[in-house]
Design a protein around this motif. Sequence first.
Motif, PDB file in Angstrom:
ATOM      1  N   SER A  12       1.001  -1.448   0.035  1.00  0.00           N
ATOM      2  CA  SER A  12       0.153   0.001   0.032  1.00  0.00           C
ATOM      3  C   SER A  12       1.013   1.410   0.132  1.00  0.00           C
ATOM      4  CB  SER A  12      -0.830  -0.267   1.292  1.00  0.00           C
ATOM      5  OG  SER A  12      -0.258   0.061   2.153  1.00  0.00           O
ATOM      6  N   TYR A  15       2.220   1.669  -3.502  1.00  0.00           N
ATOM      7  CA  TYR A  15       1.059   2.116  -4.350  1.00  0.00           C
ATOM      8  C   TYR A  15       1.068   3.615  -4.310  1.00  0.00           C
ATOM      9  CZ  TYR A  15      -3.500   2.328  -6.247  1.00  0.00           C
ATOM     10  OH  TYR A  15      -4.640   2.533  -6.908  1.00  0.00           O
ATOM     11  N   ASP A  30      -7.255   5.334 -12.003  1.00  0.00           N
ATOM     12  CA  ASP A  30      -7.524   4.087 -12.519  1.00  0.00           C
ATOM     13  C   ASP A  30      -6.852   3.465 -13.676  1.00  0.00           C
ATOM     14  OD1 ASP A  30     -10.220   4.328 -11.155  1.00  0.00           O
ATOM     15  OD2 ASP A  30     -11.055   5.414 -12.934  1.00  0.00           O
ATOM     16  N   ASP A  33      -4.315   1.250 -11.732  1.00  0.00           N
ATOM     17  CA  ASP A  33      -4.899   0.039 -11.321  1.00  0.00           C
ATOM     18  C   ASP A  33      -5.091  -0.899 -12.311  1.00  0.00           C
ATOM     19  OD1 ASP A  33      -5.542   1.241  -8.856  1.00  0.00           O
ATOM     20  OD2 ASP A  33      -7.584   1.437  -8.892  1.00  0.00           O
ATOM     21  N   PRO A  44     -10.604  -5.875  -9.504  1.00  0.00           N
ATOM     22  CA  PRO A  44     -10.399  -4.810  -8.577  1.00  0.00           C
ATOM     23  C   PRO A  44     -10.659  -4.948  -7.233  1.00  0.00           C
ATOM     24  CG  PRO A  44     -11.708  -4.206 -10.697  1.00  0.00           C
ATOM     25  CD  PRO A  44     -11.396  -5.906 -10.868  1.00  0.00           C
ATOM     26  N   THR A  45     -11.699  -6.023  -7.010  1.00  0.00           N
ATOM     27  CA  THR A  45     -11.972  -6.409  -5.458  1.00  0.00           C
ATOM     28  C   THR A  45     -10.751  -6.719  -4.865  1.00  0.00           C
ATOM     29  OG1 THR A  45     -14.150  -7.174  -6.295  1.00  0.00           O
ATOM     30  CG2 THR A  45     -13.377  -7.762  -4.013  1.00  0.00           C
ATOM     31  N   ASN A  48      -8.202  -4.247  -4.202  1.00  0.00           N
ATOM     32  CA  ASN A  48      -8.482  -3.312  -3.084  1.00  0.00           C
ATOM     33  C   ASN A  48      -8.283  -4.005  -1.644  1.00  0.00           C
ATOM     34  OD1 ASN A  48      -9.113  -0.971  -4.564  1.00  0.00           O
ATOM     35  ND2 ASN A  48     -11.207  -1.772  -4.951  1.00  0.00           N
ATOM     36  N   ARG A  49      -8.604  -5.388  -1.683  1.00  0.00           N
ATOM     37  CA  ARG A  49      -8.283  -5.977  -0.578  1.00  0.00           C
ATOM     38  C   ARG A  49      -6.657  -6.171  -0.276  1.00  0.00           C
ATOM     39  NH1 ARG A  49     -11.365 -10.495  -1.200  1.00  0.00           N
ATOM     40  NH2 ARG A  49      -9.784 -11.459  -2.427  1.00  0.00           N
ATOM     41  N   LEU A  51      -4.795  -3.740  -1.031  1.00  0.00           N
ATOM     42  CA  LEU A  51      -4.270  -2.370  -0.616  1.00  0.00           C
ATOM     43  C   LEU A  51      -4.621  -2.157   0.857  1.00  0.00           C
ATOM     44  CD1 LEU A  51      -4.952  -0.599  -3.686  1.00  0.00           C
ATOM     45  CD2 LEU A  51      -2.686  -0.977  -2.578  1.00  0.00           C
ATOM     46  N   ALA A  52      -5.758  -2.840   1.506  1.00  0.00           N
ATOM     47  CA  ALA A  52      -6.397  -2.546   2.585  1.00  0.00           C
ATOM     48  C   ALA A  52      -5.836  -3.311   3.723  1.00  0.00           C
ATOM     49  CB  ALA A  52      -7.955  -2.807   2.588  1.00  0.00           C
TER      50      ALA A  52
END
Length: 116
Positions: A12, A15, A30, A33, A44-45, A48-49, A51-52
């Motif tokens: 993250s 990123y 975008d 990504d 995408p999901t 995002n996971r 990155l979280a």
Amino acid sequence: MANPKLFQMPFSKIYGLYQQKITKKQRSTDDLDAIIMWLTGYNPTELNRQLAEPVTLAEFFDQAPTINPNVTLITGTICGVRVETIADPLMQRTRYLDKLVDELAKGRPLVKILRH
């Protein structure tokens, strides 16, 4: 050529550095990504996971669904080293991503960056 310190950095954070680089050049997150998903096979999901969660750079690439088979079309230098000659697979994938982000920041069209 291995750089354990780099590989232990949170993805993250890396990123975020990529985001800073491309937004200075008026490119979108975008597009960033799209490059990452093309290279790694994340959707995408899943991206995002990643990155979280507290995922390191090494874990990010280890958990990647599939590295795009067209990565061999990525050529050139990054940090003074030809990406196609890097022996360590993790370092090579990292430098492939660096190269793609550099191309995005330099204004290259996304369709050309995503070698099909």
